[in-house]
Write a protein that holds these residues in place. Structure first.
Motif, PDB file in Angstrom:
ATOM      1  N   LYS A 192     -16.782  -5.624  -8.978  1.00  9.51           N
ATOM      2  CA  LYS A 192     -16.478  -6.640  -9.979  1.00  9.51           C
ATOM      3  C   LYS A 192     -15.160  -6.362 -10.688  1.00  9.51           C
ATOM      4  CE  LYS A 192     -18.301  -8.674 -14.235  1.00  9.51           C
ATOM      5  NZ  LYS A 192     -19.393  -8.644 -15.257  1.00  9.51           N
ATOM      6  N   ASP A 193     -14.833  -5.095 -10.916  1.00  9.25           N
ATOM      7  CA  ASP A 193     -13.678  -4.748 -11.738  1.00  9.25           C
ATOM      8  C   ASP A 193     -12.567  -4.016 -10.983  1.00  9.25           C
ATOM      9  OD1 ASP A 193     -14.800  -5.769 -14.137  1.00  9.25           O
ATOM     10  OD2 ASP A 193     -16.045  -3.971 -14.296  1.00  9.25           O
ATOM     11  N   VAL A 194     -12.786  -3.693  -9.699  1.00 14.22           N
ATOM     12  CA  VAL A 194     -11.798  -2.909  -8.958  1.00 14.22           C
ATOM     13  C   VAL A 194     -11.615  -3.467  -7.548  1.00 14.22           C
ATOM     14  CG1 VAL A 194     -11.202  -0.623  -8.049  1.00 14.22           C
ATOM     15  CG2 VAL A 194     -12.397  -0.812 -10.246  1.00 14.22           C
ATOM     16  N   ASN A 195     -10.354  -3.570  -7.135  1.00 19.20           N
ATOM     17  CA  ASN A 195     -10.007  -3.842  -5.739  1.00 19.20           C
ATOM     18  C   ASN A 195      -9.188  -2.666  -5.219  1.00 19.20           C
ATOM     19  OD1 ASN A 195     -11.180  -6.319  -6.021  1.00 19.20           O
ATOM     20  ND2 ASN A 195      -9.290  -7.504  -5.786  1.00 19.20           N
ATOM     21  N   LEU A 196      -9.481  -2.211  -4.010  1.00 16.25           N
ATOM     22  CA  LEU A 196      -8.729  -1.118  -3.408  1.00 16.25           C
ATOM     23  C   LEU A 196      -8.493  -1.431  -1.940  1.00 16.25           C
ATOM     24  CD1 LEU A 196      -7.479   1.732  -3.317  1.00 16.25           C
ATOM     25  CD2 LEU A 196      -9.782   2.624  -2.886  1.00 16.25           C
ATOM     26  N   ASP A 197      -7.228  -1.417  -1.522  1.00 14.04           N
ATOM     27  CA  ASP A 197      -6.844  -1.596  -0.119  1.00 14.04           C
ATOM     28  C   ASP A 197      -6.150  -0.337   0.382  1.00 14.04           C
ATOM     29  OD1 ASP A 197      -7.812  -4.134  -0.235  1.00 14.04           O
ATOM     30  OD2 ASP A 197      -5.919  -5.145   0.258  1.00 14.04           O
ATOM     31  N   LEU A 198      -6.540   0.107   1.563  1.00 17.00           N
ATOM     32  CA  LEU A 198      -5.844   1.171   2.283  1.00 17.00           C
ATOM     33  C   LEU A 198      -5.371   0.573   3.593  1.00 17.00           C
ATOM     34  CD1 LEU A 198      -8.465   4.045   1.811  1.00 17.00           C
ATOM     35  CD2 LEU A 198      -6.424   3.617   0.419  1.00 17.00           C
ATOM     36  N   LEU A 221       4.870   0.710   7.640  1.00 15.73           N
ATOM     37  CA  LEU A 221       4.547   0.615   6.223  1.00 15.73           C
ATOM     38  C   LEU A 221       3.086   0.973   6.053  1.00 15.73           C
ATOM     39  CD1 LEU A 221       5.431  -0.375   3.323  1.00 15.73           C
ATOM     40  CD2 LEU A 221       4.434  -2.581   3.967  1.00 15.73           C
ATOM     41  N   TRP A 222       2.793   1.871   5.128  1.00 13.75           N
ATOM     42  CA  TRP A 222       1.415   2.278   4.877  1.00 13.75           C
ATOM     43  C   TRP A 222       1.232   2.514   3.384  1.00 13.75           C
ATOM     44  CZ3 TRP A 222       5.218   5.209   7.046  1.00 13.75           C
ATOM     45  CH2 TRP A 222       5.566   6.413   6.397  1.00 13.75           C
ATOM     46  N   GLY A 223      -0.015   2.551   2.964  1.00 14.43           N
ATOM     47  CA  GLY A 223      -0.197   2.809   1.545  1.00 14.43           C
ATOM     48  C   GLY A 223      -1.595   2.537   1.030  1.00 14.43           C
ATOM     49  N   ALA A 224      -1.710   2.658  -0.293  1.00 13.21           N
ATOM     50  CA  ALA A 224      -2.944   2.379  -1.026  1.00 13.21           C
ATOM     51  C   ALA A 224      -2.564   1.527  -2.233  1.00 13.21           C
ATOM     52  CB  ALA A 224      -3.601   3.681  -1.480  1.00 13.21           C
ATOM     53  N   TYR A 225      -3.262   0.401  -2.399  1.00 14.92           N
ATOM     54  CA  TYR A 225      -2.984  -0.502  -3.518  1.00 14.92           C
ATOM     55  C   TYR A 225      -4.294  -0.796  -4.241  1.00 14.92           C
ATOM     56  CZ  TYR A 225      -0.109  -3.796  -6.096  1.00 14.92           C
ATOM     57  OH  TYR A 225       0.616  -4.419  -7.091  1.00 14.92           O
ATOM     58  N   SER A 226      -4.332  -0.454  -5.524  1.00 11.13           N
ATOM     59  CA  SER A 226      -5.547  -0.643  -6.320  1.00 11.13           C
ATOM     60  C   SER A 226      -5.263  -1.551  -7.510  1.00 11.13           C
ATOM     61  CB  SER A 226      -6.085   0.703  -6.818  1.00 11.13           C
ATOM     62  OG  SER A 226      -5.114   1.382  -7.598  1.00 11.13           O
ATOM     63  N   THR A 227      -6.243  -2.381  -7.843  1.00  8.84           N
ATOM     64  CA  THR A 227      -6.167  -3.268  -8.999  1.00  8.84           C
ATOM     65  C   THR A 227      -7.402  -3.071  -9.864  1.00  8.84           C
ATOM     66  OG1 THR A 227      -4.896  -4.942  -7.780  1.00  8.84           O
ATOM     67  CG2 THR A 227      -6.020  -5.656  -9.780  1.00  8.84           C
ATOM     68  N   PHE A 228      -7.174  -2.797 -11.145  1.00  5.45           N
ATOM     69  CA  PHE A 228      -8.254  -2.620 -12.114  1.00  5.45           C
ATOM     70  C   PHE A 228      -8.234  -3.820 -13.061  1.00  5.45           C
ATOM     71  CE2 PHE A 228      -6.732   1.464 -10.663  1.00  5.45           C
ATOM     72  CZ  PHE A 228      -7.902   2.136 -10.322  1.00  5.45           C
ATOM     73  N   LYS A 229      -9.311  -4.572 -13.067  1.00  4.51           N
ATOM     74  CA  LYS A 229      -9.384  -5.803 -13.842  1.00  4.51           C
ATOM     75  C   LYS A 229     -10.023  -5.557 -15.205  1.00  4.51           C
ATOM     76  CE  LYS A 229     -10.390  -8.017  -9.421  1.00  4.51           C
ATOM     77  NZ  LYS A 229     -11.396  -8.800  -8.657  1.00  4.51           N
ATOM     78  N   SER A 230      -9.738  -6.426 -16.148  1.00  3.57           N
ATOM     79  CA  SER A 230     -10.377  -6.420 -17.476  1.00  3.57           C
ATOM     80  C   SER A 230     -10.287  -5.066 -18.157  1.00  3.57           C
ATOM     81  CB  SER A 230     -11.849  -6.847 -17.348  1.00  3.57           C
ATOM     82  OG  SER A 230     -11.947  -8.110 -16.725  1.00  3.57           O
ATOM     83  N   GLY A 236      -4.929  -6.268 -17.003  1.00  7.37           N
ATOM     84  CA  GLY A 236      -5.101  -5.765 -15.645  1.00  7.37           C
ATOM     85  C   GLY A 236      -4.060  -4.720 -15.323  1.00  7.37           C
ATOM     86  N   ILE A 237      -4.410  -3.776 -14.433  1.00  4.74           N
ATOM     87  CA  ILE A 237      -3.476  -2.714 -14.032  1.00  4.74           C
ATOM     88  C   ILE A 237      -3.494  -2.579 -12.515  1.00  4.74           C
ATOM     89  CG2 ILE A 237      -2.943  -0.256 -14.128  1.00  4.74           C
ATOM     90  CD1 ILE A 237      -4.131  -0.115 -16.870  1.00  4.74           C
ATOM     91  N   ASP A 238      -2.306  -2.573 -11.927  1.00  2.00           N
ATOM     92  CA  ASP A 238      -2.136  -2.199 -10.525  1.00  2.00           C
ATOM     93  C   ASP A 238      -1.575  -0.785 -10.473  1.00  2.00           C
ATOM     94  OD1 ASP A 238      -2.919  -4.700  -9.736  1.00  2.00           O
ATOM     95  OD2 ASP A 238      -0.908  -5.408  -9.203  1.00  2.00           O
ATOM     96  N   ALA A 239      -2.075   0.004  -9.555  1.00  2.00           N
ATOM     97  CA  ALA A 239      -1.516   1.328  -9.285  1.00  2.00           C
ATOM     98  C   ALA A 239      -1.420   1.475  -7.779  1.00  2.00           C
ATOM     99  CB  ALA A 239      -2.389   2.431  -9.875  1.00  2.00           C
ATOM    100  N   TYR A 240      -0.272   1.961  -7.281  1.00  2.00           N
ATOM    101  CA  TYR A 240      -0.087   1.954  -5.835  1.00  2.00           C
ATOM    102  C   TYR A 240       0.841   3.058  -5.345  1.00  2.00           C
ATOM    103  CZ  TYR A 240       4.072  -0.683  -7.336  1.00  2.00           C
ATOM    104  OH  TYR A 240       5.231  -1.090  -7.978  1.00  2.00           O
ATOM    105  N   TYR A 241       0.639   3.378  -4.073  1.00  2.00           N
ATOM    106  CA  TYR A 241       1.555   4.220  -3.316  1.00  2.00           C
ATOM    107  C   TYR A 241       1.871   3.499  -2.019  1.00  2.00           C
ATOM    108  CZ  TYR A 241       2.989   7.330   0.385  1.00  2.00           C
ATOM    109  OH  TYR A 241       3.655   7.859   1.463  1.00  2.00           O
ATOM    110  N   SER A 262       7.129   5.176  -2.305  1.00  2.00           N
ATOM    111  CA  SER A 262       7.190   4.420  -3.560  1.00  2.00           C
ATOM    112  C   SER A 262       5.895   4.608  -4.329  1.00  2.00           C
ATOM    113  CB  SER A 262       7.401   2.928  -3.283  1.00  2.00           C
ATOM    114  OG  SER A 262       8.586   2.695  -2.534  1.00  2.00           O
ATOM    115  N   VAL A 263       6.006   5.000  -5.579  1.00  2.00           N
ATOM    116  CA  VAL A 263       4.844   5.168  -6.452  1.00  2.00           C
ATOM    117  C   VAL A 263       5.082   4.323  -7.698  1.00  2.00           C
ATOM    118  CG1 VAL A 263       3.436   6.769  -7.788  1.00  2.00           C
ATOM    119  CG2 VAL A 263       4.428   7.506  -5.607  1.00  2.00           C
ATOM    120  N   GLY A 264       4.148   3.423  -7.996  1.00  2.00           N
ATOM    121  CA  GLY A 264       4.386   2.538  -9.119  1.00  2.00           C
ATOM    122  C   GLY A 264       3.126   2.023  -9.771  1.00  2.00           C
TER     123      GLY A 264
END
Length: 458
Positions: A192-198, A221-230, A236-241, A262-264
């Motif tokens: 409900k509150d988190v999305n994570l893609d690898l 291109l490779w990486g991990a992209y996470s989204t934290f909602k609410s 909302g916060i995105d954190a990624y590599y 890239s880390v952001g």
């Protein structure tokens, strides 16, 4: 003539469909659309019959869906490349056709296939981004590991579009004529509150033939992209590599194999009439024998006056994007990887590297379906030792020995008409006023661009 007739037929069809239908808007990523709700409708129209073709009367989540789009654009440019290219006397036409089928075999297995045709007329020189006659744009399979009320996990393998966050780094490249894709394997986890893609992928390099966009081993291109909602206070916060490899790359005067990390993070959300999007990231790695150290920071905020006549929305965007400092054995040029093509307006004259940008804007709601916007960009080079780049991260001009930072100012006025969810019409005018740096390294003329766009989705 054939494609113009086809576009006209789709245009008329969209108006007819729109009068009879009240359905959700199309998604930017068409594979995210779900038409299983139509299973409950026993009197589906012809259009609804295309969106939901059942495989089984017993299973509502087992069906085939068909969709697509047609887009036509006309551009007239005066003083292209700031006067370094010959003027085209009558402008040129771009057209794009996309057709997809979504095969939902069950709740746990689906396949998505999409073809793309991007064509150009009266354009003296074209790139594969403008002209790619016919190719397999997407073809992937999804398999769900589990899907409960609280969480889900799925695996996706095949050619696919990728899009993350504000599309500063990974985008579908909607505005240019040919959308971009990746041959990729991806794990998608959601709560409900988190999305994570690898994911791990190879960029699909567009070519100007028919069905010739093959597997590309030279870029990864490779990486991990996470989204934290609410998230409390922040929204909302995105954190990624993101990891990036290219067999041969060129930035500033350094050429060689590029391995860049890239880390952001991105903070986004809204409070009443105020919306904000703040992002920052750092890049490091190696280009040839030189070390990479690059970065960017941006803020994009809007405020809407919904109770005022024409409902004006005021926007302010500012960015700092690093450039090379001319240091031996160190590359400071930022690589935006695979950003949205029209990064600073539909004209797409400058890409996001070695820039300081300040961008106020205002948007007016002239009518329910009609908007008018004006924005003004101020561009400077962040580093005098580096030049400017296109949206494809290829250098347009080097530093040229110029000590001037001011690249120029860009004024855009646009009129957008959305009478229904199927049809979009847009008219745009751009004036790029050449600054002292552009005058130092080129013919230095102001660029004028007018464009018209008509797009139909179904």
């Amino acid at each position: 003539m054939v494609r113009l007739r086809l576009f006209g037929i789709l245009l008329l069809l969209s108006n007819g469909i729109a009068l009879a239908q009240d359905q959700p808007s199309f998604k930017p990523l068409r594979y995210n659309e779900d038409y299983s709700y139509l299973a409950k409708d026993s009197s589906r129209t012809f259009y609804e019959g295309l969106k939901y073709i059942p495989f089984s009367k017993q299973k509502s989540d087992s069906y085939l869906s068909v969709g697509g789009e047609a887009r036509g654009q006309y551009f007239y440019i005066q003083n292209e490349d700031w006067g370094d290219s010959e003027n085209d006397g009558d402008g040129y036409l771009l057209s794009r056709f996309l057709l997809h089928t979504d095969w939902r075999f069950s709740k746990n297995v689906r396949a998505f296939v999409q073809v793309q045709s991007s064509l150009a007329s009266s354009r003296p020189i074209t790139t594969p981004v403008e002209e790619n006659p016919l190719d397999l744009h997407q073809a992937f399979v999804d398999v769900s590991a589990f899907d409960t009320d609280h969480s889900s996990m799925a695996f996706r393998v095949g050619r696919q579009e990728l899009s993350y966050g504000s599309q500063r780094l990974i985008s579908v490249r909607e505005n240019p004529n040919n959308r971009q894709a990746f041959d990729a394997a991806k794990i998608m986890y959601k709560t409900k509150d988190v999305n994570l893609d690898l994911f791990y992928s190879h960029y699909v390099l567009a070519k100007k033939g028919v069905f010739d966009d093959g597997f590309n081993k030279d870029t990864r291109l490779w990486g991990a992209y996470s989204t934290f909602k609410s998230v409390p206070v922040l929204g909302g916060i995105d954190a990624y590599y993101l990891g990036f490899y290219k067999k041969s790359a060129l930035f500033a005067d350094v050429k060689g194999r590029e391995l860049r990390h890239s880390v952001g993070s991105r903070v986004f959300g809204g409070l009443d009439s105020w919306n904000y999007d703040i992002e920052g990231l750092v890049q490091f790695g190696k280009l040839g024998s030189s070390k990479i150290l690059a970065w960017t920071a941006s803020i994009n905020t809007t405020y809407s006056f919904d109770d005022i006549f024409l409902k004006p929305e005021i926007g302010l965007k500012a960015e700092l994007i690093s450039g090379d400092q001319g240091e031996k054995d160190r590359v400071g040029s930022f690589n935006a990887l695979y950003p949205k093509g029209a990064y600073f307006g539909l004209a797409a004259l400058i890409g996001p590297s070695n820039l300081a940008e300040f961008h106020p804007s205002i948007n007016f709601q002239l009518a329910k379906d009609l908007e008018f916007s004006v924005d003004y960009d101020f561009f400077w080079r962040y580093s005098k030792a580096d030049g400017i780049y296109g949206v494809n991260m290829v250098q347009i001009y080097d530093d040229g020995g110029s000590q001037n930072r001011h690249i120029g100012n860009q004024l855009i006025g646009a009129l957008l008409y959305n009478p229904n969810r199927f049809l979009t019409l847009r008219g745009e005018f751009t004036w790029f006023q050449a600054g002292n740096y552009i005058k130092d390294v080129s013919a230095g003329k102001d660029i004028y661009i007018s464009g018209l766009t008509a797009q139909v989705k179904f």
